[in-house]
Write a protein that holds these residues in place. Structure first.
Motif, PDB file in Angstrom:
ATOM      1  N   ASN A 248      -2.843  -6.029 -10.070  1.00 20.53           N
ATOM      2  CA  ASN A 248      -2.140  -6.185  -8.798  1.00 20.53           C
ATOM      3  C   ASN A 248      -1.107  -5.066  -8.681  1.00 20.53           C
ATOM      4  O   ASN A 248      -0.065  -5.105  -9.348  1.00 20.53           O
ATOM      5  N   PRO A 249      -1.367  -4.055  -7.864  1.00 18.25           N
ATOM      6  CA  PRO A 249      -0.426  -2.933  -7.754  1.00 18.25           C
ATOM      7  C   PRO A 249       0.982  -3.353  -7.356  1.00 18.25           C
ATOM      8  O   PRO A 249       1.943  -2.630  -7.638  1.00 18.25           O
ATOM      9  N   LYS A 250       1.113  -4.524  -6.732  1.00 13.47           N
ATOM     10  CA  LYS A 250       2.440  -4.968  -6.293  1.00 13.47           C
ATOM     11  C   LYS A 250       3.305  -5.446  -7.458  1.00 13.47           C
ATOM     12  O   LYS A 250       4.488  -5.733  -7.261  1.00 13.47           O
ATOM     13  N   ASN A 251       2.731  -5.522  -8.650  1.00 16.14           N
ATOM     14  CA  ASN A 251       3.554  -5.788  -9.826  1.00 16.14           C
ATOM     15  C   ASN A 251       4.169  -4.494 -10.351  1.00 16.14           C
ATOM     16  O   ASN A 251       5.359  -4.443 -10.679  1.00 16.14           O
ATOM     17  N   ALA A 252       3.364  -3.455 -10.451  1.00 21.96           N
ATOM     18  CA  ALA A 252       3.862  -2.166 -10.945  1.00 21.96           C
ATOM     19  C   ALA A 252       4.658  -1.418  -9.878  1.00 21.96           C
ATOM     20  O   ALA A 252       5.572  -0.649 -10.202  1.00 21.96           O
ATOM     21  N   TYR A 253       4.301  -1.654  -8.593  1.00 16.84           N
ATOM     22  CA  TYR A 253       4.968  -0.980  -7.471  1.00 16.84           C
ATOM     23  C   TYR A 253       5.358  -2.050  -6.446  1.00 16.84           C
ATOM     24  O   TYR A 253       4.669  -2.235  -5.432  1.00 16.84           O
ATOM     25  N   PRO A 254       6.461  -2.758  -6.671  1.00 22.27           N
ATOM     26  CA  PRO A 254       6.755  -3.958  -5.879  1.00 22.27           C
ATOM     27  C   PRO A 254       7.394  -3.717  -4.516  1.00 22.27           C
ATOM     28  O   PRO A 254       7.533  -4.658  -3.733  1.00 22.27           O
ATOM     29  N   ILE A 255       7.815  -2.493  -4.222  1.00 18.26           N
ATOM     30  CA  ILE A 255       8.460  -2.234  -2.928  1.00 18.26           C
ATOM     31  C   ILE A 255       7.394  -1.949  -1.869  1.00 18.26           C
ATOM     32  O   ILE A 255       6.458  -1.184  -2.102  1.00 18.26           O
ATOM     33  N   ILE A 256       7.548  -2.560  -0.694  1.00 21.12           N
ATOM     34  CA  ILE A 256       6.632  -2.382   0.434  1.00 21.12           C
ATOM     35  C   ILE A 256       7.345  -1.567   1.513  1.00 21.12           C
ATOM     36  O   ILE A 256       8.479  -1.888   1.889  1.00 21.12           O
ATOM     37  N   GLN A 257       6.718  -0.518   1.987  1.00 24.82           N
ATOM     38  CA  GLN A 257       7.321   0.309   3.044  1.00 24.82           C
ATOM     39  C   GLN A 257       6.888  -0.221   4.403  1.00 24.82           C
ATOM     40  O   GLN A 257       5.703  -0.280   4.718  1.00 24.82           O
ATOM     41  N   LEU A 258       7.877  -0.619   5.229  1.00 18.36           N
ATOM     42  CA  LEU A 258       7.591  -1.169   6.555  1.00 18.36           C
ATOM     43  C   LEU A 258       7.569  -0.092   7.622  1.00 18.36           C
ATOM     44  O   LEU A 258       6.793  -0.145   8.578  1.00 18.36           O
ATOM     45  N   SER A 259       8.463   0.888   7.476  1.00 13.41           N
ATOM     46  CA  SER A 259       8.541   1.994   8.431  1.00 13.41           C
ATOM     47  C   SER A 259       9.090   3.198   7.678  1.00 13.41           C
ATOM     48  O   SER A 259       9.230   3.162   6.455  1.00 13.41           O
ATOM     49  N   GLU A 260       9.421   4.240   8.401  1.00 15.96           N
ATOM     50  CA  GLU A 260       9.879   5.469   7.744  1.00 15.96           C
ATOM     51  C   GLU A 260      11.100   5.230   6.868  1.00 15.96           C
ATOM     52  O   GLU A 260      11.231   5.840   5.810  1.00 15.96           O
TER      53      GLU A 260
END
Length: 724
Positions: A248-260
């Protein structure tokens, strides 16, 4: 009729459909706020934390799964109607419970026809291990990931600056700033919601942030902050995430980009863990740096273990990188060696991670990973332990000088320490580890750096530390718990002890709350009890506590066992000892004479004699030796301890230990004939001292002196008016 349990893949597919519902991010925000945040006023108490140990919460791995599934498609952050939100929440909880039940249907994952076979053990099956691996709980506190990352990557700072354009300190500062920002937003949210129409209520704003907000808190340039944040935005798509065990990439890279310039982080814990673990992937992609990074990783585990153990045992008792030589040939290597009197710890460090194939339940992969991470480390530790007591082998430190230390150890404890989060570590150890035990080499203690960190934080004295280790490894499979921190917390509160009549002690998940608060208070500055109420607080400053401290200061092999025995005693027994010593000192200060107290311990196989006087050790020492020999003989005990405590200054002066096989002797029969009865530690009443004159044996002037000198009493100790 038994209810049919659906296949896990079928439930997972339905869960994926729910997570794709428009506005599902608001459901995740609600679950994160409800399950991950602790609300308290002023001082953090056990009651505040206990909620998180209840059975109706989502664990972090479950929420991470929801986040990963929600991110398989483009996020829709429109706020759903309240009734839609509630249906999604209810359905999500129902599916998560169902998927957990499906993982526990053992009849579907092992061959029931093998149940009668002698070596049958279903818990060695990789598919069975999937459940404890997924639901086994966290191995570290979030602040440990931050604290240890500072040390872990200190040698990689130049690589970060060159390849990422930010330093390790900036990386840590940004993570801590996001943590502070989310805490502030969470604290203000309820007040803000009170002014909103309930149809507009959402917890999502707590988890949203901008680069500017983080820059303002961290005082780091916004361009650098943006680089840092986006280093933890997944560069990997979610197409391959199709089961619980997939990466699950969201474990290693947990931040989600919503906009710029707007980001979303649902679980701060995931970010702190990523801080500790994700740079491994960055280094691994750099072929030229890969070897150096691996070397730094191994050095970190050893160096961290050394520094933590020095907190307990001091600089002079902890050694690292010890080579063992037979003549000129190296036959062994110890990563970390700790010595204390006639006890030793041999620590071997590893940095192996659990692979994705193992998480999927692949038997061969699980056992291969375990061998590389644990079994090899233990085999090396045991081999070195065998060599340690053999004086023909030389121990050479990293400076090249031979170590001049004790080479006769009564107990040697092999430690295996891993640097990474290794899911269900203790459970896997019980199933897979093959180990040996000899008269002086004890069973292994397998742990990660996070447990070692907590143990050395809470047990910062050699006797307390070794006493816990002694019992923890001795009980082995007698104690069942989902996590080692639970066992440590139980010990701190209740003094770990399992009666021989019991085959198993099962500890509940709510036990560690006091330890959780203590670590938060010590490391995070949270207002709360920094020491759990229990063995470290109850007898502080008493005569019993002074004896323990005295044994540590003397560091004499003869009475280390006494320290272990004392620390394993019940509350009632310790109070008896404190009362008894108080009475000895009171009488001694009143009449200036010697007074003593004898207690039987450990099913009458051992005992303790306490002498209270200020006589010179050349006089009081032989008397204590003789008294212990007589007591040991009279009770046919396997061992007998003796300590001498001062009258004017009630501290431990010295101690003796008589440990040898009992042999009948006519001379000893006569000598012990009139010995008064000792106090028995099984009794629950307080000690009642008889008058000293009634407890004394009249010794003739021309009889042999009871001190064992061989001289006549009149020419030896008569003038001291010694009373046995």
């Amino acid at each position: 009729m038994r209810e049919t349990v659906r296949k896990e893949s079928e439930i997972f597919s339905e869960l994926a459909e729910i997570c794709a519902t428009p506005g599902y991010v608001h459901v995740i925000a609600y679950l994160c706020y409800k399950n991950n945040l602790i609300q308290y006023v002023d001082t953090l108490t056990p009651e505040d934390v206990l909620y998180q140990s209840s059975g109706d919460i989502c664990v972090r791995t479950e929420i991470s799964t929801l986040i990963g599934l929600a991110c398989k498609k483009r996020l829709n952050i429109d706020l759903p109607l309240p009734e839609v939100m509630q249906r999604c929440i209810d359905k999500t909880n129902s599916l998560l419970q169902e998927i957990h039940q499906s993982m526990m249907q053992l009849e579907y994952i092992f061959d029931s026809s093998k149940v009668g076979e002698q070596d049958f053990n279903p818990f060695r099956n990789g598919l069975v291990l999937r459940e404890p691996i997924f639901y086994g709980g966290e191995s570290a506190y979030d602040f440990q990931y931050i604290d240890l990352s500072k040390i872990k990557y200190e040698k990689d700072n130049d690589w970060f600056l060159k390849n990422k354009r930010f330093s390790t300190q900036q990386l840590i500062d940004v993570v801590m700033s996001i943590q502070l920002l989310q805490n502030n937003k969470a604290n203000n949210l309820l007040q803000e919601l009170s002014n909103e129409n309930p149809d507009k209520w959402t917890f999502l704003p707590v988890f949203k942030f901008t680069a500017k907000e983080v820059s303002d808190i961290s005082n780091i340039e916004i361009d650098i902050v943006r680089l840092l944040i986006e280093s933890f935005v997944s560069p990997i798509g979610m197409d391959e995430f199709n089961s619980l065990d997939d990466f699950n990439p969201k474990n290693a890279y947990p931040i989600i980009q919503l906009s710029e310039d707007e980001y979303l982080l649902f679980q701060l814990y995931s970010l702190t863990q990523a801080l500790y673990e994700t740079p491994f992937f960055w280094f691994n992609d750099d072929a030229a740096y890969r070897a150096a990074a691996m070397q730094h990783r191994g050095e970190f585990t050893e160096n961290f273990s050394v520094e933590r153990l020095k907190l307990v045992f001091g600089e002079d008792r902890v050694f690292s990188n010890i080579d063992i030589y037979d003549s000129k040939r190296k036959v062994g290597e110890i990563d970390v060696l700790v010595t204390f009197a006639d006890r030793a710890i041999i620590l071997q460090a590893k940095s192996k991670k659990l692979t994705i194939a193992s998480r999927k339940g692949n038997d061969n992969s699980l056992q291969s990973d375990f061998k590389k991470a644990i079994q090899d480390a233990y085999d090396q530790a045991f081999s070195c332990a065998e060599l340690l007591n053999e004086k023909k082998y030389r121990l050479v430190g990293k400076s090249g000088n031979e170590l001049n230390i004790n080479r006769e150890y009564r107990e040697i404890y092999p430690f295996c320490v891993v640097s990474e989060h290794y899911p269900a570590l203790s459970f896997q150890v019980r199933q897979f580890l093959t180990f040996q035990q000899t008269k002086n080499i004890k069973p292994p203690f397998v742990m990660d750096v996070f447990l070692l960190d907590v143990m050395t934080e809470m047990l910062q004295s050699p006797l307390h530390f070794l006493s816990y280790v002694n019992r923890r490894v001795a009980y082995g499979e007698k104690i069942h718990s989902t996590h080692e921190l639970t066992i440590l917390s139980y010990h701190l509160k209740n003094n770990l002890w399992v009666d021989n009549k019991y085959t198993m002690l099962t500890l509940a998940d709510d036990i560690p709350v006091d330890l959780d608060i203590a670590m938060q208070a010590r490391r995070n500055g949270v207002l709360g009890a920094a020491i759990p109420e229990g063995i470290l607080t109850k007898y502080r400053g008493t005569a019993f506590d002074q004896i323990i401290r005295g044994i540590e200061q003397l560091e004499h092999s003869a009475i280390i066992n006494l320290g272990f025995t004392l620390l394993s005693l019940s509350e009632n027994t310790i109070e008896m000892i404190n009362d008894g010593i108080a009475e000895l000192i009171k009488r001694g200060r009143k009449d200036g004479q010697h007074h003593d107290l004898t207690l039987v311990m450990s099913e009458e196989t051992s005992g303790l004699t306490i002498h209270c006087n200020d006589y010179h050790e050349s006089i009081s020492g032989p008397h204590l030796e003789s008294h212990c020999e007589q007591r040991k003989y009279a009770h046919k005990a396997s061992s007998w301890f003796g300590i001498c405590i001062g009258q004017k200054v009630p501290r431990l002066r010295f101690g003796v230990n008589k440990e040898y096989d009992w042999v009948q002797s006519n001379e000893m029969d006569e000598l012990v004939r009139d010995l008064p009865k000792p106090q028995n530690l099984k009794r629950k009443n307080k000690i009642n001292f008889a008058p000293t004159t009634k407890q004394s044996k009249k010794i003739g002037r021309n009889e042999k002196c009871p001190c064992g000198s061989g001289k006549k009493y009149k020419k030896c100790c008569l003038k001291q008016e010694w009373r046995v």
